[in-house]
Write a protein that holds these residues in place. Structure first.
Motif, PDB file in Angstrom:
ATOM      1  N   LEU A 130     -10.538  24.826 -10.472  1.00 61.70           N
ATOM      2  CA  LEU A 130      -9.259  25.385 -10.001  1.00 61.70           C
ATOM      3  C   LEU A 130      -9.414  26.854  -9.622  1.00 61.70           C
ATOM      4  CD1 LEU A 130      -6.761  23.809 -12.588  1.00 61.70           C
ATOM      5  CD2 LEU A 130      -6.904  23.309 -10.130  1.00 61.70           C
ATOM      6  N   ILE A 131     -10.148  27.596 -10.430  1.00 66.66           N
ATOM      7  CA  ILE A 131     -10.321  29.033 -10.171  1.00 66.66           C
ATOM      8  C   ILE A 131     -11.177  29.249  -8.924  1.00 66.66           C
ATOM      9  CG2 ILE A 131     -11.353  31.174 -11.097  1.00 66.66           C
ATOM     10  CD1 ILE A 131     -10.522  30.155 -13.910  1.00 66.66           C
ATOM     11  N   VAL A 132     -12.206  28.443  -8.763  1.00 64.94           N
ATOM     12  CA  VAL A 132     -13.076  28.598  -7.589  1.00 64.94           C
ATOM     13  C   VAL A 132     -12.302  28.257  -6.306  1.00 64.94           C
ATOM     14  CG1 VAL A 132     -15.095  27.647  -6.407  1.00 64.94           C
ATOM     15  CG2 VAL A 132     -15.248  28.278  -8.816  1.00 64.94           C
ATOM     16  N   ILE A 133     -11.509  27.176  -6.335  1.00 65.76           N
ATOM     17  CA  ILE A 133     -10.740  26.828  -5.121  1.00 65.76           C
ATOM     18  C   ILE A 133      -9.761  27.946  -4.786  1.00 65.76           C
ATOM     19  CG2 ILE A 133      -9.055  25.242  -4.106  1.00 65.76           C
ATOM     20  CD1 ILE A 133     -10.362  22.978  -5.615  1.00 65.76           C
TER      21      ILE A 133
ATOM     22  N   GLU B   2       2.170  29.988  -8.690  1.00 61.47           N
ATOM     23  CA  GLU B   2       3.245  29.733  -9.657  1.00 61.47           C
ATOM     24  C   GLU B   2       2.816  28.637 -10.631  1.00 61.47           C
ATOM     25  OE1 GLU B   2       6.313  30.932 -10.260  1.00 61.47           O
ATOM     26  OE2 GLU B   2       6.932  32.050  -8.467  1.00 61.47           O
ATOM     27  N   ALA B   3       2.157  27.605 -10.089  1.00 60.38           N
ATOM     28  CA  ALA B   3       1.730  26.485 -10.943  1.00 60.38           C
ATOM     29  C   ALA B   3       0.624  26.931 -11.903  1.00 60.38           C
ATOM     30  CB  ALA B   3       1.269  25.315 -10.075  1.00 60.38           C
ATOM     31  N   LEU B   4      -0.289  27.787 -11.402  1.00 60.01           N
ATOM     32  CA  LEU B   4      -1.378  28.270 -12.262  1.00 60.01           C
ATOM     33  C   LEU B   4      -0.871  29.347 -13.236  1.00 60.01           C
ATOM     34  CD1 LEU B   4      -4.298  28.477  -9.651  1.00 60.01           C
ATOM     35  CD2 LEU B   4      -3.987  26.737 -11.424  1.00 60.01           C
TER      36      LEU B   4
ATOM     37  N   SER C 166      -3.138  32.660 -16.401  1.00 61.00           N
ATOM     38  CA  SER C 166      -1.695  32.829 -16.248  1.00 61.00           C
ATOM     39  C   SER C 166      -1.362  34.290 -15.941  1.00 61.00           C
ATOM     40  CB  SER C 166      -1.006  32.377 -17.540  1.00 61.00           C
ATOM     41  OG  SER C 166       0.315  32.852 -17.555  1.00 61.00           O
ATOM     42  N   ARG C 167      -1.921  35.199 -16.714  1.00 59.45           N
ATOM     43  CA  ARG C 167      -1.604  36.633 -16.537  1.00 59.45           C
ATOM     44  C   ARG C 167      -2.092  37.133 -15.182  1.00 59.45           C
ATOM     45  NH1 ARG C 167      -4.304  39.535 -21.285  1.00 59.45           N
ATOM     46  NH2 ARG C 167      -3.394  41.342 -20.224  1.00 59.45           N
ATOM     47  N   THR C 168      -3.275  36.664 -14.766  1.00 58.86           N
ATOM     48  CA  THR C 168      -3.822  37.073 -13.466  1.00 58.86           C
ATOM     49  C   THR C 168      -2.891  36.624 -12.345  1.00 58.86           C
ATOM     50  OG1 THR C 168      -6.045  36.826 -14.323  1.00 58.86           O
ATOM     51  CG2 THR C 168      -5.822  36.790 -11.951  1.00 58.86           C
ATOM     52  N   CYS C 169      -2.490  35.352 -12.390  1.00 54.12           N
ATOM     53  CA  CYS C 169      -1.657  34.801 -11.315  1.00 54.12           C
ATOM     54  C   CYS C 169      -0.288  35.456 -11.300  1.00 54.12           C
ATOM     55  CB  CYS C 169      -1.525  33.289 -11.461  1.00 54.12           C
ATOM     56  SG  CYS C 169      -3.098  32.472 -11.165  1.00 54.12           S
ATOM     57  N   ARG C 170       0.233  35.764 -12.458  1.00 55.49           N
ATOM     58  CA  ARG C 170       1.553  36.401 -12.488  1.00 55.49           C
ATOM     59  C   ARG C 170       1.516  37.736 -11.752  1.00 55.49           C
ATOM     60  NH1 ARG C 170       2.990  36.799 -18.355  1.00 55.49           N
ATOM     61  NH2 ARG C 170       1.301  35.345 -18.842  1.00 55.49           N
ATOM     62  N   PHE C 171       0.448  38.481 -11.933  1.00 48.99           N
ATOM     63  CA  PHE C 171       0.405  39.756 -11.216  1.00 48.99           C
ATOM     64  C   PHE C 171       0.135  39.554  -9.722  1.00 48.99           C
ATOM     65  CE2 PHE C 171      -1.380  43.793  -9.723  1.00 48.99           C
ATOM     66  CZ  PHE C 171      -0.234  44.548  -9.905  1.00 48.99           C
ATOM     67  N   MET C 172      -0.680  38.580  -9.387  1.00 47.95           N
ATOM     68  CA  MET C 172      -0.937  38.310  -7.958  1.00 47.95           C
ATOM     69  C   MET C 172       0.359  37.965  -7.216  1.00 47.95           C
ATOM     70  SD  MET C 172      -4.375  36.062  -8.499  1.00 47.95           S
ATOM     71  CE  MET C 172      -4.670  35.464  -6.852  1.00 47.95           C
TER      72      MET C 172
ATOM     73  N   ARG D 151       4.068  22.938 -13.334  1.00 51.35           N
ATOM     74  CA  ARG D 151       4.927  22.742 -12.170  1.00 51.35           C
ATOM     75  C   ARG D 151       5.570  24.063 -11.781  1.00 51.35           C
ATOM     76  NH1 ARG D 151       8.535  18.098 -14.734  1.00 51.35           N
ATOM     77  NH2 ARG D 151       8.053  19.406 -16.550  1.00 51.35           N
ATOM     78  N   PHE D 152       6.194  24.073 -10.612  1.00 53.08           N
ATOM     79  CA  PHE D 152       6.917  25.255 -10.166  1.00 53.08           C
ATOM     80  C   PHE D 152       8.049  25.515 -11.167  1.00 53.08           C
ATOM     81  CE2 PHE D 152      10.104  27.019  -6.964  1.00 53.08           C
ATOM     82  CZ  PHE D 152       9.503  28.269  -6.912  1.00 53.08           C
ATOM     83  N   ARG D 153       8.071  26.723 -11.729  1.00 58.89           N
ATOM     84  CA  ARG D 153       9.107  27.109 -12.688  1.00 58.89           C
ATOM     85  C   ARG D 153       9.241  26.101 -13.827  1.00 58.89           C
ATOM     86  NH1 ARG D 153      12.753  29.769  -8.022  1.00 58.89           N
ATOM     87  NH2 ARG D 153      11.363  31.525  -7.799  1.00 58.89           N
ATOM     88  N   GLU D 154       8.108  25.751 -14.402  1.00 61.84           N
ATOM     89  CA  GLU D 154       8.055  24.768 -15.500  1.00 61.84           C
ATOM     90  C   GLU D 154       9.109  25.070 -16.577  1.00 61.84           C
ATOM     91  OE1 GLU D 154       5.569  22.176 -15.689  1.00 61.84           O
ATOM     92  OE2 GLU D 154       6.796  21.500 -17.369  1.00 61.84           O
ATOM     93  N   GLU D 155       9.224  26.343 -16.906  1.00 63.49           N
ATOM     94  CA  GLU D 155      10.087  26.681 -18.058  1.00 63.49           C
ATOM     95  C   GLU D 155      11.561  26.393 -17.794  1.00 63.49           C
ATOM     96  OE1 GLU D 155       9.943  30.286 -15.525  1.00 63.49           O
ATOM     97  OE2 GLU D 155       8.478  28.806 -16.123  1.00 63.49           O
ATOM     98  N   ARG D 156      11.935  26.314 -16.500  1.00 64.55           N
ATOM     99  CA  ARG D 156      13.355  26.060 -16.190  1.00 64.55           C
ATOM    100  C   ARG D 156      13.669  24.569 -16.106  1.00 64.55           C
ATOM    101  NH1 ARG D 156      14.793  30.167 -11.283  1.00 64.55           N
ATOM    102  NH2 ARG D 156      13.555  31.919 -12.015  1.00 64.55           N
ATOM    103  N   LEU D 157      12.642  23.732 -16.144  1.00 70.82           N
ATOM    104  CA  LEU D 157      12.879  22.295 -15.984  1.00 70.82           C
ATOM    105  C   LEU D 157      13.313  21.688 -17.312  1.00 70.82           C
ATOM    106  CD1 LEU D 157       9.751  21.540 -13.779  1.00 70.82           C
ATOM    107  CD2 LEU D 157      12.126  21.791 -13.026  1.00 70.82           C
TER     108      LEU D 157
END
Ligand code: BYC
Length: 481
Positions: free
Chosen positions: A117-120, A224-226, A235-241, A326-332
């Motif tokens: 996943l990270i390489v893709i 968002e999914a990652l 998670s922390r990396t993607c949130r800042f990206m 998923r997109f916005r997992e926490e809201r589902l």
């Protein structure tokens, strides 16, 4: 907590991950750095490496003020490694490990899946820079030129972000993958980038705006999914990206808006009422709306391919493992495990396109894609509002998801933009009704003349509503060397 304090901005690699104390990873990244700079020189923006560009650089992860603006030569840009602040006691929020403490190290059993996943993700970042490397030569204004370079340096930083994860958490094979990310080349028949859309050309500025609107938005959805990942550093990396990604989509959305606005204005001034009178509209030196629609068809369909197959065991496994949510997992509102339950997926059944309820876990790629399509439609609605405000009878519409596909079930058939399956012969006949033809491309290419004068814009695009960093209209965003 003052998050600014955590950023070491003075070293060779600005970071908030304590690289100074982490000698092994620091050395590995310092070793990777020259190869990265070589790649940037070879494959980055052609012809502007010595120019001074008014760029934002991430200097903190404070949502209220994380960037500073200044003139920089791109090869001297500070590509830092910045992770969103650690959330105390963060838990895995979905999948089989839901409720367990989020992982600070790679869980051994998921190592290969996580690395993939990270390489893709990492592979797409330099690919887009490669795709866009000649666009500076035809920029419609200094404002747009600067935005292109901003997007490019930040995609470069996103590569750094993924390479940090590989070097820090994946040992020798992570190092090899980090090298390989600098070796593959967009569109190269022998060493292509990993995903289809990243091997296509971005030949002109309308394509650039469509790419940043549609393809960067796939980036947003995947990030968002990652960002939900139970592997906390990812998670922390993607949130800042995602903070940076918003500007890229802004460039795309407003870019297309400005193209449409200019076309509509020119039509109005010339008294042309029929948007399909392509010849008359083109004579005004603007891009006719049917061609804008064809470009949208092209880039939307290429971006849909980035969501993978309709039915995906990979996606099911990654969710089950707690690696990709998923997109916005926490809201589902469901059990966040999806071991039972279904999701409706459009499929090709006996040659017909039909909805089918599939196990929710297997349909996760399509769930994300559905969220993506909804997100795409919001901006399309805004484009149509502009057209409407000029009383021009034309509406931009996203094509059916079966249209012009190369990945998944619909790759096996030809479909028109409304999702009717058509024969190969009919497709060949009608192809230029749906997608840019050679003559459309030639017309656009002819329009792409650089406009580098202060405060001026090419004939085919309206000026932006506001400048970057509140700068006035005639600001020298790029001092061309
Ligand atoms: N091209 O089970 P499936 C961005 C392969 S953009 C070629 O459906 P999965 C950005 C697939 O690899 C966001 N091959 O796949 C934007 C698999 O092969 P293997 C980038 C493809 O894993 C603008 C096989 O088909 N980030 O950031 O469920 C500028 C079976 O497929 C493609 C990510 O994509 C394709 N399009 O879904 C800059 C996030 N699709 O491995 C940056 C990470 C599928 O079985 N990636 N295949 O041999 C993922 O989450 C998933 O790997 C994918 C594919 C969504 C890409």
């Amino acid at each position: 907590m003052n998050m600014l304090m955590n950023v070491d901005y003075d070293g060779m690699i600005p970071n908030n991950v304590g690289l100074n104390q982490d000698v092994r990873v620091r050395k590995a990244l310092e070793k990777w750095h020259p190869g990265y700079l070589d790649w940037w020189q070879d494959m980055g923006p052609e012809g502007f490496q010595q120019s001074l560009v008014y760029l934002r650089t991430a200097v903190s992860v404070d949502p209220k003020g994380w960037a500073k603006f200044d003139y920089v030569r791109m090869p001297e840009y500070k590509w830092g490694i910045l992770l969103a602040p650690q959330v105390e006691d963060r838990k895995v929020s979905f999948g089989a490990h839901r409720g367990e403490k989020a992982w600070q190290e790679v869980p051994g059993e998921y190592r290969a899946m996580l690395r993939r996943l990270i390489v893709i993700q990492g592979d797409t970042e330099p690919a887009s820079v490669e795709q866009q490397r000649y666009l500076g030569k035809t920029a419609p204004s200094l404002y747009d030129l600067r935005n292109l370079f901003q997007v490019n340096v930040e995609e470069g930083r996103h590569l750094w972000a993924m390479v940090y994860l590989l070097q820090k958490y994946f040992g020798a094979d992570g190092r090899d993958e980090a090298e390989a990310l600098l070796q593959r080349r967009s569109g190269d028949p022998d060493t292509p980038r990993m995903l289809g859309a990243f091997n296509e050309k971005t030949p002109d500025w309308l394509s650039f705006f469509m790419f940043t609107y549609f393809t960067d938005r796939d980036g947003k959805m995947q990030l968002e999914a990652l960002a939900q990942s139970g592997f906390d550093p990812l998670s922390r990396t993607c949130r800042f990206m995602l903070t940076e990604e918003a500007h890229h989509m802004f460039v795309g959305e407003t870019g297309v808006t400005r193209v449409i606005e200019r076309t509509c204005q020119a039509m109005k001034d010339a008294g042309i009422e029929d948007p399909n009178d392509i010849e008359a509209v083109r004579k005004l030196g603007v891009i006719d709306l049917p061609t804008v629609q064809k470009k949208a068809n092209m880039h939307f369909s290429l971006s849909l391919d980035l969501f993978g197959n309709e039915i995906s065991t990979n996606a099911a496994n990654a969710f089950h493992a707690g690696l990709k949510g998923r997109f916005r997992e926490e809201r589902l509102k469901d059990d966040h495990q999806l071991e039972s339950g279904t999701y409706p997926v459009l499929r090709l059944i006996d040659g017909k396109i039909e909805n089918q309820d599939v196990p929710a876990l297997s349909g996760l790629n399509m769930r994300l894609r559905d969220d993506y399509v909804a997100d795409c439609n919001v901006g399309v609605g805004r484009w149509n509002k502009v057209i409407e405000s000029f009383n021009i009878p034309f509406e931009i519409k996203l094509p059916h998801v079966a249209f012009h596909r190369h990945i998944g079930e619909f790759a096996a058939v030809k479909a028109d933009v409304d999702g009717n399956v058509i024969s190969d012969a009919e497709w060949e006949k009608r192809r230029i009704e749906f997608l840019p033809s050679d003559s459309d491309r030639e017309f656009i290419e002819g329009l792409m003349q650089p406009q580098y004068e202060l405060g001026k814009f090419a004939s085919w695009i309206a000026p932006p509503k506001v400048g970057i960093d509140n700068k006035p209209g005639d600001f020298e965003y790029v001092k061309i060397a």
